[in-house]
Scaffold this active site. Structure first.
Site, PDB file in Angstrom:
ATOM      1  CG  ASN A 227      -0.206   0.047   2.522  1.00 52.92           C
ATOM      2  OD1 ASN A 227       1.029  -0.026   2.554  1.00 52.92           O
ATOM      3  ND2 ASN A 227      -0.950   0.172   3.618  1.00 52.92           N
ATOM      4  CG  HIS A 344      46.320  29.530  32.542  1.00 55.35           C
ATOM      5  ND1 HIS A 344      45.841  30.362  31.545  1.00 55.35           N
ATOM      6  CD2 HIS A 344      47.257  30.249  33.205  1.00 55.35           C
ATOM      7  CE1 HIS A 344      46.461  31.526  31.605  1.00 55.35           C
ATOM      8  NE2 HIS A 344      47.333  31.482  32.591  1.00 55.35           N
ATOM      9  CG  ASN A 345      44.090  32.912  33.642  1.00 54.99           C
ATOM     10  OD1 ASN A 345      44.869  32.969  34.602  1.00 54.99           O
ATOM     11  ND2 ASN A 345      44.227  33.681  32.584  1.00 54.99           N
ATOM     12  CD  GLU A 374      46.519  30.997  37.298  1.00 55.48           C
ATOM     13  OE1 GLU A 374      47.560  31.682  37.417  1.00 55.48           O
ATOM     14  OE2 GLU A 374      46.040  30.662  36.198  1.00 55.48           O
ATOM     15  CG  ASP A 376      45.036  35.070  38.205  1.00 57.46           C
ATOM     16  OD1 ASP A 376      45.666  34.087  38.623  1.00 57.46           O
ATOM     17  OD2 ASP A 376      45.079  35.459  37.029  1.00 57.46           O
ATOM     18  CG  HIS A 389      43.358  37.836  33.159  1.00 62.23           C
ATOM     19  ND1 HIS A 389      43.597  38.110  31.831  1.00 62.23           N
ATOM     20  CD2 HIS A 389      44.500  37.280  33.636  1.00 62.23           C
ATOM     21  CE1 HIS A 389      44.819  37.723  31.514  1.00 62.23           C
ATOM     22  NE2 HIS A 389      45.385  37.222  32.593  1.00 62.23           N
ATOM     23  CD  GLU A 423      49.027  35.522  38.269  1.00 59.48           C
ATOM     24  OE1 GLU A 423      48.532  36.583  37.833  1.00 59.48           O
ATOM     25  OE2 GLU A 423      49.295  34.544  37.558  1.00 59.48           O
ATOM     26  CE  LYS A 472      52.617  27.025  41.682  1.00 56.34           C
ATOM     27  NZ  LYS A 472      52.364  28.480  41.611  1.00 56.34           N
ATOM     28  CE  LYS A 474      56.774  35.147  44.308  1.00 55.19           C
ATOM     29  NZ  LYS A 474      57.183  36.508  43.902  1.00 55.19           N
ATOM     30  CB  SER A 537      55.023  29.055  37.967  1.00 52.12           C
ATOM     31  OG  SER A 537      54.088  28.426  38.814  1.00 52.12           O
ATOM     32  CG  ASP A 665      31.393  14.368   1.324  1.00 51.44           C
ATOM     33  OD1 ASP A 665      30.360  13.689   1.197  1.00 51.44           O
ATOM     34  OD2 ASP A 665      31.567  15.466   0.752  1.00 51.44           O
ATOM     35  CG  ASN A 689      27.035  12.776  -0.859  1.00 53.67           C
ATOM     36  OD1 ASN A 689      27.289  13.756  -0.156  1.00 53.67           O
ATOM     37  ND2 ASN A 689      26.772  12.880  -2.140  1.00 53.67           N
ATOM     38  CG  ASP A 720      34.668  21.945   2.102  1.00 52.84           C
ATOM     39  OD1 ASP A 720      35.146  22.315   1.015  1.00 52.84           O
ATOM     40  OD2 ASP A 720      33.594  22.382   2.566  1.00 52.84           O
TER      41      ASP A 720
END
Length: 769
Positions: A227, A344-345, A374, A376, A389, A423, A472, A474, A537, A665, A689, A720
């Site tokens: 059908n 980091h940051n 970290e 800062d 920052h 820091e 961590k 000084k 560091s 692709d 494809n 591509d």
């Protein structure tokens, strides 16, 4: 029983090969957000049909979305009948696909005011009515308030059950749900029947451009009612034919012989050829009882093609050694003997110039296994130190809030120690405030004195420091610890991002026990004893210079002491460097911008994928021995050959969902990241494809000199000819955790989320000599 006995069609040259996982019966369902009563077939399979919380989520709830103090909008949220997605209402209608979030993309669900957004903006709503849905990757949290505490709890409990069930789903079940979602999207008139036009739409959705004549012939062979519509069992038969895996059938028949079932001894032969550790008859019998679907076959200790597919698609059939997914390494060695996942940051969610700072960034880092974050620290108003920052337009957050986030989230996924890399740009007064917050908020978790007073200078092990936080920073010279005088060491490294505080308060200095920040001007000659509690560091530039000019000396230094490496300050867009070069020389704290996806973070995720993803990985022996002769620049002759045959891929994601006729692709690239002499990348041809079931059958080979350091990255790209290839998916893991034989690679997205059911099927061989 799905044993591959369905009659297959003879393929013409233009017809795609049509492998894939075995399908189970699928019920069509209403469109997302539709008003028809949803069929519960998928949830029934998940065993959650009668769960009261899930049923309430299916009915939907009007929840208040909170973005700011003034932006509170009520929206309808409703669980879809697949149990894997939530539809939500938007004020401005958009495409239906943009009205959904998926359960598999949820990182965590938190109750109460347990997000930065709700702590700042949720004051008008009682904590008992609030919840936060945190997502994997860079997507923002969803902060919600329900009308009642019970309704909030229903969503918290319901999402927890759905996430637990999703984690427990087999690859076959994931495929079932995956095809289910596309079926009801392709059923445009929602009559639970599929016309040929709808079947063609389905094929484009699942990333295959099938020849019209072949597709129609397959359609007609399943149209037993004649059908021009497929329904019920006819749809199931079409899916079975579409999802065949000829390459798996060939392997299965090679071992099963004429009776087309695997006995336990025949399965053992396959396992031995796979070089499977612990391949015994008892293990083969266990696999049959675990993965075989047919009860009669199971009782006779036989495995059908279905069971064989289930096994190969399971974690036991994956490329990653299952034994390495839990903590399996010795955790009793000094901290300097481990690679430690480092950020980091950490506070940034975007660029280093004008990005948003957020405590949520710390939560996400911990969720990714990070163990060194970290902070800062700068002078803030009202006597409260802030984190951002410095000298940029990044937003600011309170130091106190970050420490509370550490307390609440640092040990959710890993029990091993966390290092807070300070820091410090604050004056003496606010440094004392920092010390007060660290002590009062972290309490006994904070390390304030040496664990072993007989050898206070020896670095303890991760095992000894479980649940502890190290600072961590000084430290004042012991003889002058009370005056906070200017430190004599004022020499700045050329690339140092910011000038840190020159005066250290005695209160903060006292909290620095095992991670005393110091500058590394030159590497110590052998007669000078090492200083294990000193941490240097280095910018990526200085670290690379040391590796080039003093490779072995740097390796020996890192056998005793911790070294942290950070990105150059010039990386304003929070780009990353490759961490592999730093790991090659034994650097432990190789800090990356966790908020920036890319191959560098793929390598980091791959390095720390093993050992329970606890954030600590034991360095190879050549990087731990005090008198090692290893130099990453001169690793010696090749010792290992890695051979990878790229066979097929399954259900690759569609990249351009806005263009239905856009089909990928795909090509596969295998990369080896290790010592410079081992770094290599080789790739297959592209398949035109077909992102549904492409076939390659190409062999790529690599010679390795330091296999214990190598990471292997499998990448799929959309070829591509006129522009750079688009990323499709990847998976990265250590060579030493790579299993041999026929294996499935379960692909991940750019931000590390699962692309299930997308897989690569490969054959792996590792020859050591």
């Amino acid at each position: 029983m799905l044993c591959g006995r369905w009659r297959s069609c003879r393929r013409r040259p233009e017809e795609p090969s049509v492998p894939a996982q075995v399908a189970t019966s699928v019920a069509l369902a209403p469109p997302d957000g539709g008003s028809r009563r949803p069929g519960l077939r998928a949830l029934k399979k998940m065993g959650l049909t009668e769960d009261e919380d899930v049923r309430a989520m299916l009915q939907g709830s009007r929840l208040c979305k909170i973005r700011s103090r003034t932006w509170h909008k009520e929206r309808l949220y409703r669980l879809q009948e697949d149990g894997l997605s939530v539809w939500f209402q938007r004020r401005i209608p958009r495409a239906p696909s943009q009205h959904i979030f998926f359960v598999q993309h949820i990182e965590a669900v938190r109750e109460g005011h347990q997000s930065e957004g709700l702590r700042r903006f949720g004051g008008a709503f009682p904590p008992a009515r609030c919840l936060t849905i945190a997502f994997k990757g860079r997507r923002k949290n969803l902060d919600l308030a329900a009308a009642t505490a019970e309704e909030a709890q229903r969503w918290v409990r319901g999402l927890a059950k759905l996430r637990a069930r999703l984690d427990a789903m087999s690859q076959r079940e994931r495929l079932d749900h995956w095809i289910h979602a596309y079926l009801h999207r392709a059923d445009s008139d929602q009559d639970s029947k599929m016309s040929f036009k709808e079947i063609k739409s389905l094929l484009r959705m699942v990333n295959v451009d099938m020849n019209d004549m072949y597709a129609y012939r397959l359609f007609k062979e399943c149209d037993h009612s004649n059908n021009e519509r497929l329904e019920g069992a006819e749809i199931e038969e079409f899916l079975r034919r579409l999802l065949k895996r000829p390459e798996l059938e060939e392997i299965f028949h090679r071992y099963s012989g004429e009776d087309r079932v695997l006995s336990a001894p025949e399965l053992l032969e396959f396992l031995e050829d796979q070089r499977e550790d612990g391949a015994t008859l008892a293990h083969a019998q266990k696999l049959i009882h675990t993965y075989e679907l047919n009860e009669t076959a199971k009782q006779h200790e036989l495995m059908t093609l279905d069971g064989f597919m289930m096994y190969l698609l399971s974690p036991e059939g994956a490329a990653l050694d299952p034994a390495h997914t839990c903590v399996f390494q010795d955790m009793g060695q000094p901290l300097s003997h481990y690679f430690i996942s480092s950020s980091h940051n950490t506070y940034l969610t975007d660029s280093q110039i004008g990005g948003l700072s957020s405590t949520e960034a710390y939560v996400r880092a911990f969720a990714q296994g990070c163990r060194c974050v970290e902070l800062d620290c700068w002078e803030g108003p009202g006597g409260e130190p802030i984190i951002y920052h410095g000298h940029t337009l990044t937003s600011k957050i309170l130091f106190r809030d970050v420490v509370q986030t550490v307390r609440d989230h640092a040990f959710t996924l890993s029990p091993y120690p966390v290092i807070l890399s300070l820091e410090n740009h604050c004056g003496l007064e606010q440094q004392a405030v920092m010390a007060h917050h660290l002590r009062t908020i972290l309490g006994d978790a904070l390390v304030t004195q040496g664990l072993d007073m007989q050898n206070p200078e020896e670095l303890p092990s991760p095992e000894q420091l479980k649940g502890r936080v190290l600072v961590k920073g000084k430290k004042l010279p012991a003889a002058r610890s009370e005056d906070g005088r200017i430190l004599s060491d004022q020499e700045e490294e050329e690339e140092e991002e910011e000038e840190e505080a020159k005066q250290i308060s005695p209160e903060l200095s006292a909290l620095v026990v095992y991670c005393c920040a110091t500058r590394l001007r030159t590497l110590r000659p052998n007669p000078v004893p090492p200083q294990p509690c000193q941490v240097s560091s280095l910018s990526e530039r200085k670290a690379k210079k040391l590796i080039r000019e003093a490779g072995n000396s740097f390796v020996r230094h890192n056998a005793h002491q911790l070294t942290r490496v950070y990105p150059l300050g010039l990386r304003m867009n929070s780009a990353n460097y490759s961490p592999q070069e730093m790991w090659n020389s034994g650097c432990q704290l190789v800090a990356l911008n966790f908020q920036t996806p890319g191959y560098e973070m793929d390598l980091n995720a791959g390095r720390f994928l093993i050992n329970g993803q606890c954030g600590y990985v034991l360095k190879p022996a050549c990087l731990r021995q005090p008198d090692t002769t290893f130099d990453p620049e001169c690793p010696g002759p090749p010792r290992t050959t890695l051979t990878i045959q790229v066979l097929t891929a399954q259900q690759l994601p569609k990249l351009n969902t806005e263009k239905p006729n856009s089909i990928v692709d795909p090509l596969v690239r295998v990369e080896v990241h290790g010592v410079p002499a081992d770094c290599a990348r080789k790739e297959t041809n592209y398949v035109l494809n077909n992102g549904f079931n492409p076939r390659w059958g190409q062999t790529l080979q690599f010679q390795l000199r330091a296999p214990e350091l190598a990471l292997v990255r499998f990448v799929v790209e959309d070829y591509d000819a006129t522009s750079p290839n688009d990323f499709v998916g990847q998976f990265t893991l250590p060579l030493d955790s790579l299993k041999q034989g026929y294996r499935h690679i379960h692909l991940l997205s750019k931000d590390g989320a699962s692309l299930s059911p997308a897989t690569l099927f490969v054959h792996i061989r590792v020859q050591r000599f």
